[in-house]
Every structure is written in C-alpha cells, then in structure tokens.
Design a protein around this motif. Structure first.
Motif, mmCIF file in Angstrom:
data_model
loop_
_atom_site.group_PDB
_atom_site.id
_atom_site.type_symbol
_atom_site.label_atom_id
_atom_site.label_comp_id
_atom_site.label_asym_id
_atom_site.label_seq_id
_atom_site.Cartn_x
_atom_site.Cartn_y
_atom_site.Cartn_z
ATOM 1 N N THR A 181 3.418 4.184 11.367
ATOM 2 C CA THR A 181 2.520 4.414 10.026
ATOM 3 C C THR A 181 1.851 5.986 10.262
ATOM 4 O OG1 THR A 181 1.913 2.282 10.038
ATOM 5 C CG2 THR A 181 0.317 3.697 8.989
ATOM 6 N N ALA A 182 1.205 6.407 11.537
ATOM 7 C CA ALA A 182 0.538 7.654 11.763
ATOM 8 C C ALA A 182 1.584 8.916 11.482
ATOM 9 C CB ALA A 182 0.069 7.828 13.118
ATOM 10 N N VAL A 183 2.756 8.642 11.914
ATOM 11 C CA VAL A 183 3.770 9.740 11.518
ATOM 12 C C VAL A 183 4.196 9.821 10.053
ATOM 13 C CG1 VAL A 183 6.250 10.455 12.038
ATOM 14 C CG2 VAL A 183 4.478 9.952 13.887
ATOM 15 N N ALA A 184 4.143 8.639 9.497
ATOM 16 C CA ALA A 184 4.403 8.566 8.073
ATOM 17 C C ALA A 184 3.289 9.015 7.330
ATOM 18 C CB ALA A 184 4.509 7.037 7.572
ATOM 19 N N ILE A 196 -12.056 14.486 10.568
ATOM 20 C CA ILE A 196 -12.198 13.118 10.418
ATOM 21 C C ILE A 196 -11.157 12.427 11.488
ATOM 22 C CG2 ILE A 196 -11.881 11.085 8.985
ATOM 23 C CD1 ILE A 196 -12.603 12.685 6.745
ATOM 24 N N TRP A 197 -11.597 11.575 12.446
ATOM 25 C CA TRP A 197 -10.616 10.958 13.363
ATOM 26 C C TRP A 197 -10.014 9.655 12.687
ATOM 27 C CZ3 TRP A 197 -13.251 11.311 19.051
ATOM 28 C CH2 TRP A 197 -13.017 12.718 19.270
ATOM 29 N N GLU A 198 -9.106 9.725 12.399
ATOM 30 C CA GLU A 198 -8.297 8.255 11.759
ATOM 31 C C GLU A 198 -7.886 7.556 12.931
ATOM 32 O OE1 GLU A 198 -8.808 7.453 8.746
ATOM 33 O OE2 GLU A 198 -8.970 9.246 7.342
ATOM 34 N N ASN A 199 -8.386 6.134 12.957
ATOM 35 C CA ASN A 199 -7.852 5.157 13.910
ATOM 36 C C ASN A 199 -6.781 4.798 13.279
ATOM 37 O OD1 ASN A 199 -7.437 3.595 16.008
ATOM 38 N ND2 ASN A 199 -9.080 2.349 15.534
ATOM 39 N N ILE A 200 -5.282 5.057 13.638
ATOM 40 C CA ILE A 200 -4.243 4.382 12.982
ATOM 41 C C ILE A 200 -3.373 4.279 14.442
ATOM 42 C CG2 ILE A 200 -2.114 4.690 11.729
ATOM 43 C CD1 ILE A 200 -3.441 6.762 10.122
ATOM 44 N N ASP A 233 -3.335 15.453 9.338
ATOM 45 C CA ASP A 233 -2.799 16.860 9.491
ATOM 46 C C ASP A 233 -2.282 16.891 11.206
ATOM 47 O OD1 ASP A 233 -3.815 18.234 7.250
ATOM 48 O OD2 ASP A 233 -5.776 17.309 7.761
ATOM 49 N N PHE A 234 -2.756 15.999 11.941
ATOM 50 C CA PHE A 234 -2.586 16.044 13.287
ATOM 51 C C PHE A 234 -2.402 14.605 13.835
ATOM 52 C CE2 PHE A 234 -4.062 16.108 17.826
ATOM 53 C CZ PHE A 234 -3.435 17.111 18.348
ATOM 54 N N VAL A 235 -1.514 14.525 14.816
ATOM 55 C CA VAL A 235 -1.438 13.087 15.662
ATOM 56 C C VAL A 235 -0.943 13.547 17.102
ATOM 57 C CG1 VAL A 235 0.168 11.263 16.067
ATOM 58 C CG2 VAL A 235 -0.084 11.974 13.528
ATOM 59 N N ASN A 236 -1.970 13.015 17.964
ATOM 60 C CA ASN A 236 -2.155 13.483 19.185
ATOM 61 C C ASN A 236 -0.958 12.194 19.940
ATOM 62 O OD1 ASN A 236 -2.477 14.586 21.598
ATOM 63 N ND2 ASN A 236 -4.523 13.553 22.037
ATOM 64 N N ASN A 237 -0.036 12.862 20.626
ATOM 65 C CA ASN A 237 0.668 11.769 21.473
ATOM 66 C C ASN A 237 1.652 10.990 20.883
ATOM 67 O OD1 ASN A 237 -0.752 13.320 23.377
ATOM 68 N ND2 ASN A 237 -1.559 11.365 24.190
ATOM 69 N N PRO A 238 2.310 11.579 19.678
ATOM 70 C CA PRO A 238 3.314 10.478 19.026
ATOM 71 C C PRO A 238 4.165 10.056 20.036
ATOM 72 C CG PRO A 238 3.800 12.944 18.711
ATOM 73 C CD PRO A 238 2.666 12.953 19.316
ATOM 74 N N SER A 253 0.767 -1.221 0.078
ATOM 75 C CA SER A 253 -0.050 0.063 0.073
ATOM 76 C C SER A 253 0.988 1.249 0.147
ATOM 77 C CB SER A 253 -0.732 -0.010 1.161
ATOM 78 O OG SER A 253 -0.107 0.146 2.403
ATOM 79 N N ARG A 254 0.248 2.353 -0.282
ATOM 80 C CA ARG A 254 0.956 3.621 -0.293
ATOM 81 C C ARG A 254 1.369 3.968 1.168
ATOM 82 N NH1 ARG A 254 -1.948 9.560 -0.635
ATOM 83 N NH2 ARG A 254 -3.717 7.982 -0.251
ATOM 84 N N ARG A 255 0.734 3.716 2.105
ATOM 85 C CA ARG A 255 0.972 3.804 3.458
ATOM 86 C C ARG A 255 2.174 2.963 3.954
ATOM 87 N NH1 ARG A 255 -3.902 5.087 7.113
ATOM 88 N NH2 ARG A 255 -3.869 6.877 5.891
ATOM 89 N N ASP A 256 2.297 1.643 3.319
ATOM 90 C CA ASP A 256 3.407 0.574 3.638
ATOM 91 C C ASP A 256 4.784 1.471 3.062
ATOM 92 O OD1 ASP A 256 1.952 -1.317 5.027
ATOM 93 O OD2 ASP A 256 1.462 -2.370 3.226
ATOM 94 N N LEU A 257 4.596 2.081 1.680
ATOM 95 C CA LEU A 257 5.678 2.573 1.331
ATOM 96 C C LEU A 257 6.339 3.697 1.914
ATOM 97 C CD1 LEU A 257 7.486 2.364 -1.358
ATOM 98 C CD2 LEU A 257 5.980 3.815 -2.420
ATOM 99 N N ILE A 258 5.132 4.604 2.323
ATOM 100 C CA ILE A 258 5.576 5.896 3.226
ATOM 101 C C ILE A 258 6.330 5.668 4.490
ATOM 102 C CG2 ILE A 258 4.828 7.859 4.315
ATOM 103 C CD1 ILE A 258 2.693 8.009 2.210
ATOM 104 N N LYS A 259 5.753 4.303 5.107
ATOM 105 C CA LYS A 259 6.463 3.968 6.505
ATOM 106 C C LYS A 259 7.962 3.327 6.214
ATOM 107 C CE LYS A 259 5.363 0.485 10.078
ATOM 108 N NZ LYS A 259 4.549 -0.435 10.554
ATOM 109 N N ALA A 260 7.859 2.611 5.194
ATOM 110 C CA ALA A 260 9.522 2.356 4.935
ATOM 111 C C ALA A 260 10.003 3.309 4.628
ATOM 112 C CB ALA A 260 9.295 1.436 3.415
#
Length: 531
Positions: free
Chosen positions: A245-248, A236-240, A256-261, A4-11
């Motif tokens: 993955t969230a930071v990627a 939209i609250w995304e559950n990641i 746009d926003f990550v709480n408590n990385p 997935s695109r997110r897997d690629l970004i995470k890598a």
C-alpha cells in the motif's frame, strides 16, 4: 463493499499495471502544497522521548524538534551545533561552553545554559557514553545564562565526541529535570521543526511544521552538522504498515518518501520513471537477536551459545528476497567495516549453521520445552523476515518457539518488560544498528554488558565490562584494536547477543523530492526540498 482509492492503486500495483485516477482526484493532488512532504518512516511513533527510548523512529522525531550541543559531520567529526564557542583548561579538566545567539524554545522562551546542564545530566542517566561521562565528572554548572562548564575528575580526551552523540538532545530544564526513567511528553524543543500537536493522529499520522524562528548555523549542511536549513513548510509522517500500500501511494504521488521498502517491491519501484531508490546509510545495518538474560531459557549461557551455532545468516538474508548487493553476514561485534572489526573467537560461524551442535547445547542447558517468545515486528519487513526464519530454525531442533506479532511500537513498549513470558515478557526480539555505530563500544548500547543497568536483553559480564571501561583511556589505534580482540573473545563466550545478517536499507522517493542527507541510522528532514 466500498473500494478506496488506495485499494484501487494497490490492486494495480499487484498486477503490474498503472492505475488512472479520476480527474477530480488528480486535481486534488495538483492543488496539494508543493512544500508539504509526506513520508512513510520505518515503524510507528509511540514514544516521543529520545532519551527514554533508543528506538530509531523516536530519535528521528528528536532530530526534527530538538537540537544538540555538537553534531557529527559527514566525516563523523564532531562540530558545534548550539554551542557557539568552547574551550578547555590547561589541565584538560574544565570545559567551558558558550551558547550561540538566537536560540529559543518552540513555546517562545529563550534557551539558557541551565537547560543544557539539566539535559546532560538526564542523558547521563541513560546513555552508555553518558554514564561514562558522568562517572568521570566532578560537576556540571551554569556560569551565566549562556555559559556552562563541565569539570572532570580526570582528563577525558574524547569528551566532545561523547557530547556529539545523537542521543544528547537538549530539552527545556523543566523537561530534562524529569528522571530518565519517566517519559517527556510535551514535544517542545528548539529544533528546526515544530511538532504540530493539533494535527497529531496517533496510529495514523504526525505533522511537523517548519520552525520559522529557528536560527540555523551559517555553515553549509554537512551530515548532522552545519546549518539546518528547512526548505519545506510541513512534513507529515503517514503510518502505512502495509508495504504494498505504501509503495502504491508512492507511485500515485500521495506519498513522497518510503523508508525501507520491502526488497521484493524494489524491482517495481525501479521500473517506475518517477521514482528513485537510494541507500542513505551506506555502511549498512547490522541485525541483532537480543536474548533475554533474565528469563529462561537464555539465563543459561549454554542456551545462548546454542543460538549462536543455530542461526544460519545466509538463510536469513535469502529470505529477505534482496539482491545480494544489499546483504551479507556478520561475525564481529564491531561490525564489518569499522576500524576494530576482527575475527577473534568466530569459529561458530558456519555456512548453514550447526543445528546439531545447537540441539546438544540446548540439552546441556536443561531446556525442557519451555515457550520461547519471539517478538515479530510485522510492519518492518527485515525484522519480520528474520523472526520467521529464526522461529523455523528453532522449531527444527525441537524448541517451542512462538511468534508474537505486533507493530514496532508495540515491541518498543513490550521489550522493557523484564518478567517471564507468562506475564507479558519475551525471550527474543530483533533490532539493528548501523555498522558505523558498532565501532564505538562506549556509545553503542549493543556493546554493553552491565546487566539490568544496560540495554534490553540485559546481558551481564563483569570481565568484558572491565575491558570496555579501558577504551576511553587508550591513545593509539593499535592498542584499541588489541583491546577490541580481547573484548570480542569474551563476548562470544558469554554470547551478549546473536548476529542475524547485515543489510543495506534502501529508501524510495519520488524524483521531485531531493536533498535528503545520507547518514547512519537517522534521516534529517532539513535540506530536503520538493519540486
């Protein structure tokens, strides 16, 4: 195998490189509505009723879709919110409140005083401050559609402070008439955001739309108070659950926003010129081990005292991998920075803990190898790290500690189980509250010791509760400080809970997202805007 695109970004994040997205994906990102904000909150939303549950994620939800009678401003002073005017009788026993104009529910019906009366009564069944208010109240009654009154048995000078509690969300009378032990699930409020039922995807995402009919107050936004002016169309609250993955996704502009990385990802975030680290709750969060008073081994005070001596708070905060500017230890039940912080009865706090003393106390408690279940919030890095360290420290002294991992939503559901571990119960779970909140033993659920009528863990000590009940009637700061020392002396004797270090929780956002209001615990979604 599909990547997935997110897997690629995470890598790419893992290797410290930037990932270039295909042009078609960049085009999709560019065409996304500029007035839609995507957020990854701390934990996942499973319980929607902010009276039924004290979970922060549930309160954040409540803050979006409901409104309150009063709200705290940035100086923690109560200010009217849905109340337009109010007054008190000469004998200080009757408070009269008039609702401001333009208040209505998301279903199109008008808000009335009857909704407020029912909401106060329901809040009074569950909230520690609400219970005190109801004990002092003779009657709460509707006078007309926009006016209601609270008649007290005796004066209560801090009534308005209680009514400004973030837990007192006003609901429709039909919802607030439900017992506080039963969940309200309709998600119809009067607040600045409307819950989008059609787009709700439990476990994946929840959507909140701007309430176009909401009439904000005329004052400027100030803390939780003032005008709740919504400057975006949708949140939209995304559950990641996976932090990397969230930071990627944040780096890629998908979020746009990550709480408590996770603290170990902060250097990566700081190196990105498009991202910003910000601490919204500058007082910090006090982490707490809640022990189950109803089941072995912590139904025995010796076992609870053993935990107080065992826990090495320095080891806990080191394990978080955080810069020391974000961490500290706690020894006062009133937090580190409140008016009532003190050092009464804190001889147990030692660098490195005292494992031998803890081992002896477990022996005196008659501990014989029973399983101790520690609930491990795998999707909240701070809580997860604490659980890992606590389990390791317990095992070193021969305690049969077992970690049971789940997401935070699973823990919120399981912690209500009062039964033994064999029947799905628990022994320890980790929670936290803002250091600011620890300064008020009447409002903080962490500072109650009223047994099964209290908060999860159900600590009980009648002597402590007798002192706590005096708090509302003391007039001077010095008298309250003296009372705080007495309360703390008793608390650490019976061990109502165990401190597990203090942290500042940073948030991460794209620099295009601005205007987020910083207050303890909760994150208002009004006032923020996206370029």
């Amino acid at each position: 195998m599909t990547v997935s695109r997110r897997d690629l970004i995470k890598a790419g994040l893992a290797t410290g490189t930037a990932v270039s997205m295909p042009s078609v994906l960049r085009a999709q990102m560019a065409s996304a509505p500029a007035r839609t904000v995507r957020m990854v909150m701390a934990g996942d939303l499973r319980i929607f009723d902010p009276i039924f549950s004290t979970a922060v994620i549930t309160a954040d939800h409540g803050l979006a879709i409901y409104d309150t009678l009063f709200s705290l401003d940035s100086k923690f002073m109560p200010q009217p919110q849905i109340v337009g005017r109010w007054g008190v009788s000469d004998d200080k026993k009757i408070y009269t409140f008039e609702l401001r104009e333009g208040l209505g529910w998301h279903d199109g019906t008008p808000m009335t005083a009857a909704d407020c009366v029912a909401s106060i009564r329901r809040w009074g069944q569950k909230d520690s401050g609400g219970k005190l208010v109801m004990a002092r109240t003779e009657d709460i009654s509707k006078k007309d559609d926009r006016t209601f009154a609270i008649k007290l048995k005796e004066p209560l000078g801090i009534l308005i402070d209680f009514l400004a509690a973030n837990s007192l969300f006003v609901m429709r009378e039909k919802d607030a008439s439900r017992p506080a032990t039963e969940q309200v699930t309709e998600n119809i409020g009067s607040g600045p955001f409307k819950f989008n039922h059609a787009l709700a995807k439990p476990g994946a995402s929840f959507t909140y739309d701007r309430n176009e009919k909401y009439a904000p107050r005329s004052e400027a936004p100030d803390g939780f108070a003032g005008g709740k002016i919504v400057k975006v169309d949708r949140v939209i609250w995304e559950n990641i659950s996976d932090q990397q993955t969230a930071v990627a996704a944040l780096q890629a502009g998908e979020i746009d926003f990550v709480n408590n990385p996770s603290y170990d990802l902060i250097p990566t975030i700081e190196r990105d010129p498009n991202l910003e680290i910000e601490v919204l709750d500058k007082a910090g969060q006090d982490n707490i081990l809640r022990l189950n008073f109803l089941q072995k081994p912590f139904d025995n005070v010796k076992a609870r005292q053993a935990m107080l001596y065992l826990i090495d708070q320095d080891a806990i905060v080191r394990a978080m991998g955080a810069d020391t500017k974000y961490t500290g230890t706690i020894s006062s039940i009133f937090g580190n920075r409140t008016l009532y912080s003190n050092n009464e009865n804190t001889g147990w706090l030692k660098k490195g803990g005292d494992p031998e003393r803890a081992r002896q106390l477990f022996r005196e408690a008659g501990y014989s190898g029973e399983k101790v279940v520690i609930l491990d919030a795998a999707n909240i890095p701070v809580f997860h790290n604490i659980a890992q360290v606590v389990a390791a420290q317990m095992r070193k002294i021969g305690v049969n500690a077992e970690l049971v991992a789940s997401d935070w939503g699973g823990i919120v559901a399981r912690r209500a189980n009062k039964g033994p571990v064999e029947n799905g119960g628990w022994s320890i779970f980790i929670s936290s509250d803002s250091d600011y909140s620890m300064g008020n033993p009447l409002n903080s659920v962490f500072l109650t010791a009223n047994g099964e009528n209290g908060w999860f863990g159900w600590p009980k000590n009648d002597e402590y509760e007798a002192l706590r009940s005096k708090w509302a009637d003391i007039d001077t700061l010095e008298e309250r400080r003296a009372l705080a020392r007495k309360m703390q002396g008793i608390w650490w004797d019976f061990v109502g809970d165990v401190p597990a270090g203090q942290v500042l929780f940073p948030t991460a956002r794209r620099k295009t997202l601005t205007g987020i209001i910083g207050m303890p615990n909760l994150i208002p979604m009004w006032n923020m805007q996206k370029a």
